[in-house]
Design an enzyme around this catalytic site. Sequence first.
Site, PDB file in Angstrom:
ATOM      1  N   HIS A  56       0.829  -1.208   0.000  1.00 67.48           N
ATOM      2  CA  HIS A  56       0.000   0.000   0.000  1.00 67.48           C
ATOM      3  C   HIS A  56       0.864   1.259   0.000  1.00 67.48           C
ATOM      4  CE1 HIS A  56       0.533  -0.722   4.442  1.00 67.48           C
ATOM      5  NE2 HIS A  56       0.714   0.585   4.459  1.00 67.48           N
ATOM      6  N   GLU A 111       7.727   0.911   5.056  1.00 68.22           N
ATOM      7  CA  GLU A 111       7.231  -0.139   5.948  1.00 68.22           C
ATOM      8  C   GLU A 111       7.465  -1.477   5.244  1.00 68.22           C
ATOM      9  OE1 GLU A 111       2.968   0.025   6.588  1.00 68.22           O
ATOM     10  OE2 GLU A 111       3.064  -1.351   8.287  1.00 68.22           O
ATOM     11  N   HIS A 149       4.036   7.114   3.812  1.00 64.19           N
ATOM     12  CA  HIS A 149       4.971   5.988   3.640  1.00 64.19           C
ATOM     13  C   HIS A 149       4.481   5.051   2.548  1.00 64.19           C
ATOM     14  CE1 HIS A 149       2.212   4.009   6.676  1.00 64.19           C
ATOM     15  NE2 HIS A 149       2.442   2.943   5.925  1.00 64.19           N
TER      16      HIS A 149
END
Lengths: 134, 134
Positions: free
Chosen positions: B7, B130, B79
């Site tokens: 994502h 991440e 992010h």
Amino acid sequence: MIGRLNHVAIAVPDLKAASAQYRDTLGAKVGAPQDEPDHGVTVVFIELPNTKIELLYPLGEASPIRGFLEKNPSGGIHHICYEVDDIIAARDHLKAAGARVLGDGEPKIGAHGKPVLFLHPKDFNGSLIELEQV
Amino acid sequence: MIGRLNHVAIAVPDLKAASAQYRDTLGAKVGAPQDEPDHGVTVVFIELPNTKIELLYPLGEASPIRGFLEKNPSGGIHHICYEVDDIIAARDHLKAAGARVLGDGEPKIGAHGKPVLFLHPKDFNGSLIELEQV
């Protein structure tokens, strides 16, 4: 209206080092640098299984990436690109909803040879959005 | 090593307005808000055909998103999340290459119930990454 996420673009201060990091440290499939003089950038595409990362480095004095790197010397996530079927219909729909299109509002040919437009970040949660007709 | 882009996360100053914009103006499939108290965020997932957009809004006084929104009142791309097969092997490989892992260096359980880690943006072209084990 929006379809796939075509790519995430990351502006980088050192294109060679960033390419090597994605290839060697992150183990991704990294392409060769391509100059895009119409957009004032040199780009490197990283192919992930479901989308692409586009590393951006300034090309020429008027590059739009130059100011971004002055503000963010380490680099940073610069924009995200959503695919649309019909860029003129998408633009007109967004303008009718009050969104601003950057530049003269007419699509340019992007890094993949397809028509692209950029939307004003202030109208989209501070995120610069590119639309690409596919 | 890295696999799919799981994502892209966008911090937003108004979760309801951003959700409505993605649903009504951009025509995307937008989920319901979920509180993630361990991460100090309320998230809304937007399903695109090939990946997801995660809208982030602060939850609680100690939310890591609060400072980001103070610096970026309109919001911004916060992010990107890459999938990995083995998060401990990935972490150890990245640490050996000199990259810093945020927090205590141990995976936490993320918004999808899977182990996640964050890498220091200064080590990755100013972009917060991440990693999520899938």
